[in-house]
Design a protein around this motif. Structure first.
Motif, PDB file in Angstrom:
ATOM      1  N   ASN A 177      -4.493   4.698  18.273  1.00 15.26           N
ATOM      2  CA  ASN A 177      -5.155   4.849  16.971  1.00 15.26           C
ATOM      3  C   ASN A 177      -6.239   3.786  16.788  1.00 15.26           C
ATOM      4  OD1 ASN A 177      -4.945   4.063  13.730  1.00 15.26           O
ATOM      5  ND2 ASN A 177      -4.988   6.262  14.127  1.00 15.26           N
ATOM      6  N   VAL A 221      -1.261  -8.587   7.279  1.00 13.08           N
ATOM      7  CA  VAL A 221      -0.767  -7.235   7.013  1.00 13.08           C
ATOM      8  C   VAL A 221       0.498  -7.000   7.834  1.00 13.08           C
ATOM      9  CG1 VAL A 221      -1.324  -4.772   7.142  1.00 13.08           C
ATOM     10  CG2 VAL A 221      -3.140  -6.437   6.620  1.00 13.08           C
ATOM     11  N   ALA A 248      -8.544 -10.476   9.284  1.00  7.10           N
ATOM     12  CA  ALA A 248      -7.299  -9.727   9.079  1.00  7.10           C
ATOM     13  C   ALA A 248      -6.432  -9.828  10.319  1.00  7.10           C
ATOM     14  CB  ALA A 248      -7.602  -8.264   8.759  1.00  7.10           C
ATOM     15  N   VAL A 249      -5.158 -10.049  10.116  1.00  4.77           N
ATOM     16  CA  VAL A 249      -4.202 -10.084  11.216  1.00  4.77           C
ATOM     17  C   VAL A 249      -3.108  -9.082  10.897  1.00  4.77           C
ATOM     18  CG1 VAL A 249      -2.718 -11.521  12.656  1.00  4.77           C
ATOM     19  CG2 VAL A 249      -4.714 -12.542  11.537  1.00  4.77           C
ATOM     20  N   MET A 250      -2.906  -8.142  11.823  1.00  3.78           N
ATOM     21  CA  MET A 250      -1.976  -7.036  11.610  1.00  3.78           C
ATOM     22  C   MET A 250      -0.700  -7.259  12.419  1.00  3.78           C
ATOM     23  SD  MET A 250      -3.756  -4.763   9.901  1.00  3.78           S
ATOM     24  CE  MET A 250      -5.471  -4.573   9.418  1.00  3.78           C
ATOM     25  N   ARG A 299      -9.584   6.211  16.819  1.00  2.79           N
ATOM     26  CA  ARG A 299      -9.778   6.855  15.520  1.00  2.79           C
ATOM     27  C   ARG A 299     -11.254   7.038  15.222  1.00  2.79           C
ATOM     28  NH1 ARG A 299     -11.156   5.314  10.833  1.00  2.79           N
ATOM     29  NH2 ARG A 299     -10.909   6.876   9.190  1.00  2.79           N
ATOM     30  N   LEU A 333       0.838  -1.196   0.000  1.00  3.53           N
ATOM     31  CA  LEU A 333       0.000   0.000   0.000  1.00  3.53           C
ATOM     32  C   LEU A 333       0.878   1.253   0.000  1.00  3.53           C
ATOM     33  CD1 LEU A 333      -2.752  -1.107   2.553  1.00  3.53           C
ATOM     34  CD2 LEU A 333      -2.681  -1.410   0.066  1.00  3.53           C
ATOM     35  N   GLY A 348       4.537   0.119  12.270  1.00  2.00           N
ATOM     36  CA  GLY A 348       4.015   1.152  13.156  1.00  2.00           C
ATOM     37  C   GLY A 348       2.965   2.045  12.526  1.00  2.00           C
ATOM     38  N   GLN A 349       2.481   1.691  11.341  1.00  2.00           N
ATOM     39  CA  GLN A 349       1.496   2.539  10.664  1.00  2.00           C
ATOM     40  C   GLN A 349       0.215   2.718  11.493  1.00  2.00           C
ATOM     41  OE1 GLN A 349       3.371   0.341   9.084  1.00  2.00           O
ATOM     42  NE2 GLN A 349       3.964   1.139   7.083  1.00  2.00           N
ATOM     43  N   THR A 350      -0.263   3.951  11.511  1.00  2.00           N
ATOM     44  CA  THR A 350      -1.584   4.241  12.076  1.00  2.00           C
ATOM     45  C   THR A 350      -2.389   4.946  10.994  1.00  2.00           C
ATOM     46  OG1 THR A 350      -0.757   6.321  12.950  1.00  2.00           O
ATOM     47  CG2 THR A 350      -0.768   4.433  14.458  1.00  2.00           C
ATOM     48  N   ARG A 351      -3.713   4.899  11.155  1.00  2.00           N
ATOM     49  CA  ARG A 351      -4.579   5.445  10.104  1.00  2.00           C
ATOM     50  C   ARG A 351      -4.975   6.875  10.454  1.00  2.00           C
ATOM     51  NH1 ARG A 351     -10.333   2.882   8.004  1.00  2.00           N
ATOM     52  NH2 ARG A 351     -10.844   4.631   6.647  1.00  2.00           N
ATOM     53  N   LEU A 396       2.400  -0.408   4.101  1.00  2.00           N
ATOM     54  CA  LEU A 396       1.861  -1.684   4.586  1.00  2.00           C
ATOM     55  C   LEU A 396       1.950  -2.707   3.460  1.00  2.00           C
ATOM     56  CD1 LEU A 396      -1.414  -0.779   6.549  1.00  2.00           C
ATOM     57  CD2 LEU A 396       0.787  -1.513   7.497  1.00  2.00           C
ATOM     58  N   ILE A 404       0.188  -6.070   2.287  1.00  2.00           N
ATOM     59  CA  ILE A 404      -0.974  -6.904   2.584  1.00  2.00           C
ATOM     60  C   ILE A 404      -0.992  -8.099   1.636  1.00  2.00           C
ATOM     61  CG2 ILE A 404      -2.262  -4.831   3.300  1.00  2.00           C
ATOM     62  CD1 ILE A 404      -4.066  -5.186   0.891  1.00  2.00           C
ATOM     63  N   ASP A 423     -10.315  -2.271   5.960  1.00  2.00           N
ATOM     64  CA  ASP A 423     -11.256  -1.380   5.289  1.00  2.00           C
ATOM     65  C   ASP A 423     -11.012  -1.491   3.784  1.00  2.00           C
ATOM     66  OD1 ASP A 423     -12.870   1.447   5.540  1.00  2.00           O
ATOM     67  OD2 ASP A 423     -11.360   1.527   3.950  1.00  2.00           O
ATOM     68  N   GLN A 425      -8.917   1.344   2.320  1.00  2.00           N
ATOM     69  CA  GLN A 425      -7.528   1.255   2.757  1.00  2.00           C
ATOM     70  C   GLN A 425      -6.788   0.133   2.046  1.00  2.00           C
ATOM     71  OE1 GLN A 425      -5.803   3.324   4.965  1.00  2.00           O
ATOM     72  NE2 GLN A 425      -7.599   4.610   4.685  1.00  2.00           N
ATOM     73  N   PHE A 426      -7.482  -0.980   1.795  1.00  2.00           N
ATOM     74  CA  PHE A 426      -6.851  -2.121   1.123  1.00  2.00           C
ATOM     75  C   PHE A 426      -6.702  -1.882  -0.381  1.00  2.00           C
ATOM     76  CE2 PHE A 426      -7.471  -6.071   4.096  1.00  2.00           C
ATOM     77  CZ  PHE A 426      -6.805  -5.403   5.105  1.00  2.00           C
ATOM     78  N   GLY A 427      -7.206  -0.749  -0.842  1.00  2.00           N
ATOM     79  CA  GLY A 427      -7.034  -0.409  -2.250  1.00  2.00           C
ATOM     80  C   GLY A 427      -8.125  -0.925  -3.161  1.00  2.00           C
ATOM     81  N   TRP A 466      -6.482 -12.123   5.595  1.00  2.00           N
ATOM     82  CA  TRP A 466      -5.575 -11.045   5.199  1.00  2.00           C
ATOM     83  C   TRP A 466      -4.478 -10.919   6.244  1.00  2.00           C
ATOM     84  CZ3 TRP A 466      -5.531  -8.608   0.611  1.00  2.00           C
ATOM     85  CH2 TRP A 466      -6.678  -8.669  -0.172  1.00  2.00           C
ATOM     86  N   ILE A 485      -0.115   2.705  18.020  1.00  2.00           N
ATOM     87  CA  ILE A 485      -1.027   1.760  17.361  1.00  2.00           C
ATOM     88  C   ILE A 485      -2.271   1.537  18.221  1.00  2.00           C
ATOM     89  CG2 ILE A 485      -1.304  -0.696  16.786  1.00  2.00           C
ATOM     90  CD1 ILE A 485       1.508  -0.581  15.558  1.00  2.00           C
ATOM     91  N   VAL A 522      -7.032  10.220  10.867  1.00  2.00           N
ATOM     92  CA  VAL A 522      -8.466  10.376  11.155  1.00  2.00           C
ATOM     93  C   VAL A 522      -9.191  10.858   9.905  1.00  2.00           C
ATOM     94  CG1 VAL A 522     -10.139  11.585  12.571  1.00  2.00           C
ATOM     95  CG2 VAL A 522      -8.017  10.777  13.573  1.00  2.00           C
ATOM     96  N   ALA A 549       0.653  -2.703  13.009  1.00  2.00           N
ATOM     97  CA  ALA A 549      -0.208  -1.755  12.293  1.00  2.00           C
ATOM     98  C   ALA A 549      -1.538  -1.655  13.032  1.00  2.00           C
ATOM     99  CB  ALA A 549      -0.424  -2.198  10.850  1.00  2.00           C
ATOM    100  N   SER A 550      -2.199  -0.540  12.854  1.00  2.00           N
ATOM    101  CA  SER A 550      -3.467  -0.283  13.527  1.00  2.00           C
ATOM    102  C   SER A 550      -4.573  -1.197  12.995  1.00  2.00           C
ATOM    103  CB  SER A 550      -3.855   1.183  13.300  1.00  2.00           C
ATOM    104  OG  SER A 550      -5.172   1.424  13.736  1.00  2.00           O
ATOM    105  N   PHE A 610      -6.952  -0.327   9.829  1.00  2.00           N
ATOM    106  CA  PHE A 610      -6.677  -0.493   8.391  1.00  2.00           C
ATOM    107  C   PHE A 610      -7.574  -1.523   7.711  1.00  2.00           C
ATOM    108  CE2 PHE A 610      -2.521   1.466   9.542  1.00  2.00           C
ATOM    109  CZ  PHE A 610      -2.582   2.534   8.655  1.00  2.00           C
TER     110      PHE A 610
END
Lengths: 423, 423
Positions: free
Chosen positions: B259, A414, B368-370, B263, A114, A418-421, A118, A120, B379, B382-384, A412, B256, A423, B373-374, B377
């Motif tokens: 967020n 991912v 989903a398993v992160m 969020r 992404l 340390g990415q956060t989304r 990230l 994925i 969504d 967000q997943f493109g 999925w 994380i 707001v 990451a927050s 994500f």
């Protein structure tokens, strides 16, 4: 068929089914993590164990056969129930064949990086706990176990009561083989089959069972789909049509039609209705009726000399050496007839006309649409899957022949740093 | 919520729903054959029509708002219900965005040439008739229409009664736009929303509706899944966890976690429980509690100074500025806790340890398993995917964010030149 009631024994069956499902769930956590190598070794060990336990399995099967005979079961059904040394050999080599198939678990379906860094990926994972409800043939017990194990699932098997002793012997052998490999025995469990209540409890065990696949007649499948509270996959109801188009080669039409009807009339991919285009009816109708009758088929239809056809003839699966015949005005009428009466299994057109072929394949809504080929090809082995757990006639999850990938879900995964989304 | 009874009016609702479903099925046959170009043109025309009909839509929405206010609806819900010029602009550009996405219909998923010369291919086709059941926000009406149209499906929409006038105005505009393009209006229909009975009839319309997707609270989703006789896709129940592993970078863990929780606390991918590894608890617990409390979050847990946690805290989605906190012995204990209490939506680990990350992603059973990451994500945007129709928490058909491909089924198309299957 016994209607389920909340009797003491019914509550017992519920407890038995739920307990089995809970143990299956525990086993499924282990199964999901096994490497392909471990699963394949276990499949070969199970095949070896079946061969070594032939006498035990045959003795149990002889008891089932005896009881069925005493109950007046007809020979075709007895044959479906019967095991022989050769059949056990076949069942064991089926397990080895599954061991040779690619493992669907872990396959990356798609993935991307992404914009925020990230990574994925969508990966195939086992469904978890798979329930199977099926009828007479004890080989399904072992086939279902093999496909479930290879795809990392725990199997809850509910066979028919007529095969209870055979199935119990087979499952005992499989469980012993698993235990010897250090794998959880509860990867395969046989549910009680004395009455229909175990089916009801299985299909209503929400949160314990991930999917139930019924294999059997329309009655079983309808009951399962109607009463289920867990996801199910509808299988095997096939009211298949062969449409002989105006531009059909009649030699080809004849051989495809006869093969579609007579190869194995009792299975779901057999043709049940032939639609003949009015443009060629004068020549095609007598010729195709002649060919069908020569092959021992009774033709039902609205023409002189045929058994008169009713709506039931258009709607029902004969699953016998019978076929309904209808003359249709054109391709539109053929598509409309199929749309109204078909079950979405397999539909075939015979034509030399490209536009007609393209239109038929585009407009007919079915799991498989054949151009100039027999309906009998809708089959996992024929499609090159190496195995088949059933043929789905629903649109969700899987449609058509189902094999190993259809026994998986996805997850999925991912990876970030340390990415956060925002707001 | 009104329990459905077989009153005269209930039978009327049933007739209305079934009639709509039958008209949707007829429309779906046309929609399935549309080229991408025609569908995209229609989506832009619908966007234009919405912009041109702003006054009409806003007037209808004002009525809904007035009734809701009179009924004492709280401001956050009113805000979800409210349309503005800017929001209608946003809804219209959403349609244009869907027009810009790749058409999933016709995509060849796989195929091969068989040894006997048959050419088989598995092609994406529309599901057919898709039912959507959803709550307050009227934008979902247009979003669902757009995604259904692009994927060639007819949409049966059952919004909430509080948005009845807004939804009716929006659907009227969309149907007019379709008609002007020469497309079937019945591609989108709004079902009655006066009581729950239309939901019941929709989810029990076997043979008329191909799939129903409920979007809303756990109560709605559970009722739909339990009572449905058509296939459904369970969406959006998220009891998500953030596991702060022994090898976590605590700066990263803090950002994380905050967020993931704050969020948008009311959505399904928000974190509801933080699991802290005992190895780092002494430092991490006070620090993370401090950060959460500084962000306005109430922490529930078994530690001094926190609101005491019960099983409900582990089980429930707060969907508010609350979080449950638990100290776990190790990764095994974290996985076990998630296995017991999670809903299979999104689970996150914060760790610098590769083995722990691999083990967590392999063992945790969720959509989903992160890793680092927050949870926010999970969504479709967000997943493109460019759009989202919901987030599936079931394992069948689709898991995780669903967009256009998830609104399709497949069909096998087989080309031959007279092949028949040997007996």
């Amino acid at each position: 068929m016994t209607a389920p009631t909340a009797t003491e024994s019914d509550r017992d069956v519920r407890a038995v089914v739920h307990d089995a499902a809970r143990r299956a769930r525990v086993a499924s956590r282990t199964l999901a993590q096994l490497t392909t190598q471990v699963k394949d070794t276990a499949l070969h060990a199970a095949a070896d164990a079946l061969l070594a336990a032939k006498d035990r399995v045959l003795a149990a099967n002889a008891e089932d056969i005896e009881i069925a005979k005493a109950g007046g079961t007809a020979e075709p059904l007895l044959d479906r129930l019967r095991l022989t040394e050769a059949r056990i050999d076949g069942i064991a080599s089926g397990l080895r064949q599954v061991a040779g198939l690619p493992d669907p678990v872990g396959v990356v379906v798609r993935g991307s990086a992404l914009p925020n860094g990230l990574e994925i990926k969508q990966v195939r994972v086992p469904l978890g706990v798979v329930g199977m409800v099926y009828e007479a043939r004890p080989n399904v017990t072992v086939d279902a176990f093999g496909l479930a194990l290879k795809s990392g699932n725990a199997a809850l098997l509910r066979g028919s009561s007529s095969a209870a002793r055979s199935n119990a012997a087979l499952v005992a052998v499989l469980r012993e083989a698993l235990a010897e490999q250090g794998l959880p025995e509860d990867a395969v469990q046989l549910l009680p089959s004395a009455d229909r209540s175990s089916v009801t409890h299985l299909i209503q065990a929400r949160g314990l069972v991930d999917v139930v696949i019924p294999r059997g007649g329309a009655g079983l499948i309808n009951a399962v789909v109607r009463d289920a509270q867990v996801p199910t996959i509808e299988t095997g109801t096939g009211n298949c049509h062969v449409y002989v188009h105006a531009a059909a080669d009649l030699d080809m039409a004849e051989s495809i039609l006869v093969n579609s009807k007579t190869r194995r009339p009792s299975v779901c991919n057999t043709a049940e209705t032939v639609l003949i285009d009015r443009a060629v009816a004068e020549v095609a109708v007598p010729r195709l009726i002649g060919a069908l009758e020569a092959a021992g088929v009774t033709v039902h239809g609205d023409l002189p000399g045929l058994v008169p056809a009713t709506d039931e003839d258009w709607a029902d699966e004969y699953l016998s050496l019978d076929i309904a015949l209808k003359v249709v005005d054109d391709l539109d009428a053929a598509v409309e007839h199929i749309d109204r009466w078909g079950t979405g299994h397999t539909e075939a057109i015979v034509t030399g006309d490209l536009r007609a072929a393209r239109e038929f394949t585009a407009r007919v809504d079915a799991a498989a649409v054949m151009v100039n080929a027999s309906t009998a090809f809708t089959d996992g082995e024929q499609f090159g899957f190496g195995a088949e757990i059933g043929i789905s006639t629903q649109k969700l999850h899987a449609r058509g022949p189902m094999a190993l990938p259809e026994l998986t879900s996805t997850k999925w995964i991912v990876w970030g740093d340390g990415q956060t989304r925002p707001v």
